[in-house]
Design an enzyme around this catalytic site. Structure first.
Site, PDB file in Angstrom:
ATOM      1  N   CYS A 175      42.591  45.757  34.059  1.00 62.06           N
ATOM      2  CA  CYS A 175      42.061  44.515  33.477  1.00 62.06           C
ATOM      3  C   CYS A 175      41.974  44.539  31.955  1.00 62.06           C
ATOM      4  O   CYS A 175      41.563  43.561  31.340  1.00 62.06           O
ATOM      5  CB  CYS A 175      40.705  44.173  34.082  1.00 62.06           C
ATOM      6  SG  CYS A 175      40.825  43.727  35.825  1.00 62.06           S
ATOM      7  N   HIS A 189      43.041  34.524  36.746  1.00 60.65           N
ATOM      8  CA  HIS A 189      42.420  34.369  38.058  1.00 60.65           C
ATOM      9  C   HIS A 189      42.351  32.896  38.421  1.00 60.65           C
ATOM     10  O   HIS A 189      42.272  32.034  37.550  1.00 60.65           O
ATOM     11  CB  HIS A 189      40.994  34.930  38.063  1.00 60.65           C
ATOM     12  CG  HIS A 189      40.913  36.382  37.785  1.00 60.65           C
ATOM     13  ND1 HIS A 189      41.256  37.339  38.719  1.00 60.65           N
ATOM     14  CD2 HIS A 189      40.539  37.064  36.678  1.00 60.65           C
ATOM     15  CE1 HIS A 189      41.080  38.542  38.193  1.00 60.65           C
ATOM     16  NE2 HIS A 189      40.646  38.403  36.950  1.00 60.65           N
ATOM     17  N   HIS A 243      43.152  26.745  32.435  1.00 58.83           N
ATOM     18  CA  HIS A 243      44.400  27.097  31.755  1.00 58.83           C
ATOM     19  C   HIS A 243      44.173  27.534  30.307  1.00 58.83           C
ATOM     20  O   HIS A 243      44.988  27.272  29.422  1.00 58.83           O
ATOM     21  CB  HIS A 243      45.428  25.961  31.856  1.00 58.83           C
ATOM     22  CG  HIS A 243      46.021  25.885  33.216  1.00 58.83           C
ATOM     23  ND1 HIS A 243      45.386  25.257  34.263  1.00 58.83           N
ATOM     24  CD2 HIS A 243      47.162  26.399  33.717  1.00 58.83           C
ATOM     25  CE1 HIS A 243      46.131  25.371  35.354  1.00 58.83           C
ATOM     26  NE2 HIS A 243      47.213  26.074  35.053  1.00 58.83           N
ATOM     27  N   GLU A 260      36.118  35.444  41.486  1.00 55.72           N
ATOM     28  CA  GLU A 260      37.269  35.827  40.675  1.00 55.72           C
ATOM     29  C   GLU A 260      38.498  36.009  41.569  1.00 55.72           C
ATOM     30  O   GLU A 260      39.611  35.680  41.179  1.00 55.72           O
ATOM     31  CB  GLU A 260      36.920  37.123  39.941  1.00 55.72           C
ATOM     32  CG  GLU A 260      37.978  37.625  39.009  1.00 55.72           C
ATOM     33  CD  GLU A 260      37.514  38.847  38.247  1.00 55.72           C
ATOM     34  OE1 GLU A 260      36.692  38.695  37.328  1.00 55.72           O
ATOM     35  OE2 GLU A 260      37.978  39.950  38.574  1.00 55.72           O
ATOM     36  N   HIS A 265      42.217  36.189  30.987  1.00 53.50           N
ATOM     37  CA  HIS A 265      41.322  36.973  30.133  1.00 53.50           C
ATOM     38  C   HIS A 265      41.849  38.396  30.034  1.00 53.50           C
ATOM     39  O   HIS A 265      42.815  38.769  30.702  1.00 53.50           O
ATOM     40  CB  HIS A 265      39.875  36.933  30.640  1.00 53.50           C
ATOM     41  CG  HIS A 265      39.626  37.695  31.906  1.00 53.50           C
ATOM     42  ND1 HIS A 265      38.410  38.230  32.229  1.00 53.50           N
ATOM     43  CD2 HIS A 265      40.421  38.017  32.953  1.00 53.50           C
ATOM     44  CE1 HIS A 265      38.469  38.837  33.401  1.00 53.50           C
ATOM     45  NE2 HIS A 265      39.677  38.718  33.860  1.00 53.50           N
TER      46      HIS A 265
END
Length: 150
Positions: free
Chosen positions: A25, A31, A75, A136, A16
Site C-alpha cells: 500500500c 479502492h 475518482h 475499503e 491513495h
C-alpha cells in the site's frame, strides 16, 4: 419519544498511497469504497410537517454526504500533504488529475474520522451521527461510533 437509527449507503472510487508503509500500500492504488452512514433521532410527529414520520429525509442525508464526501473523493487520489508525496501530488495536479491533500495518513481509519467531522458539521441539530462504516474491500473496513468518541 422513540429514537430511531437510519442508514444510507454510498460508494465512490478513490486512490491513495501510504507514505512510509512497509507493504504494497506504499504504492499508489485505489479502492471501491462503500460508506454506510447511520444517524439517530426521533421521527417527526407534527402532522402538518411534510416529512411526518421521518427522522431525516434520506434525500437530505444524501445531499450532505454527496457534497462533502462523494463528490470530493470520487475518482480522486488522496495523499498526506506532510510527506514527500506532496511532490507527486503536485505533478499529478499539473497533469489535470484530481488530487486531495490531507493532513493525515489516508488510511480507512483516518478517512472515517475525517468523514465523521464533515457529516456532523452539516446535520440538523436534532439529528446525531451514530456511526460510519467505511469498507475499503469486501472484507476490510473501519468503523466510527459516536459512543466511542464522546
Amino acid at each position: 419519544m422513540s429514537k430511531i437509527r437510519i442508514t444510507k449507503q454510498f460508494s465512490f472510487e478513490t486512490g491513495h498511497a501510504l507514505y512510509g508503509y512497509d507493504g504494497k500500500c506504499k504504492n499508489v492504488h485505489g479502492h471501491s469504497y462503500k460508506l454506510s452512514v447511520t444517524v439517530i433521532g426521533s421521527p417527526i410527529t407534527d402532522t402538518s410537517h411534510v416529512k411526518l414520520g421521518m427522522v431525516i429525509d434520506f434525500g437530505d442525508l444524501k445531499k450532505i454526504v454527496k457534497e462533502d464526501i462523494e463528490d470530493v473523493f470520487d475518482h480522486a487520489t488522496v495523499f498526506n500533504k506532510n510527506t514527500p508525496h506532496v511532490e507527486l501530488a503536485e505533478e499529478l495536479q499539473k497533469r489535470g488529475h484530481n488530487v486531495i491533500l490531507v493532513d493525515y495518513q489516508p488510511t480507512s481509519e483516518n478517512m472515517v474520522i475525517d468523514f465523521a467531522k464533515k457529516i456532523k458539521a452539516r446535520l440538523p441539530e436534532n439529528i446525531l451521527l451514530h456511526s460510519l462504516r467505511l469498507k475499503e474491500t469486501e472484507t476490510s473496513y473501519a468503523e466510527w461510533y459516536a459512543s466511542d468518541n464522546d
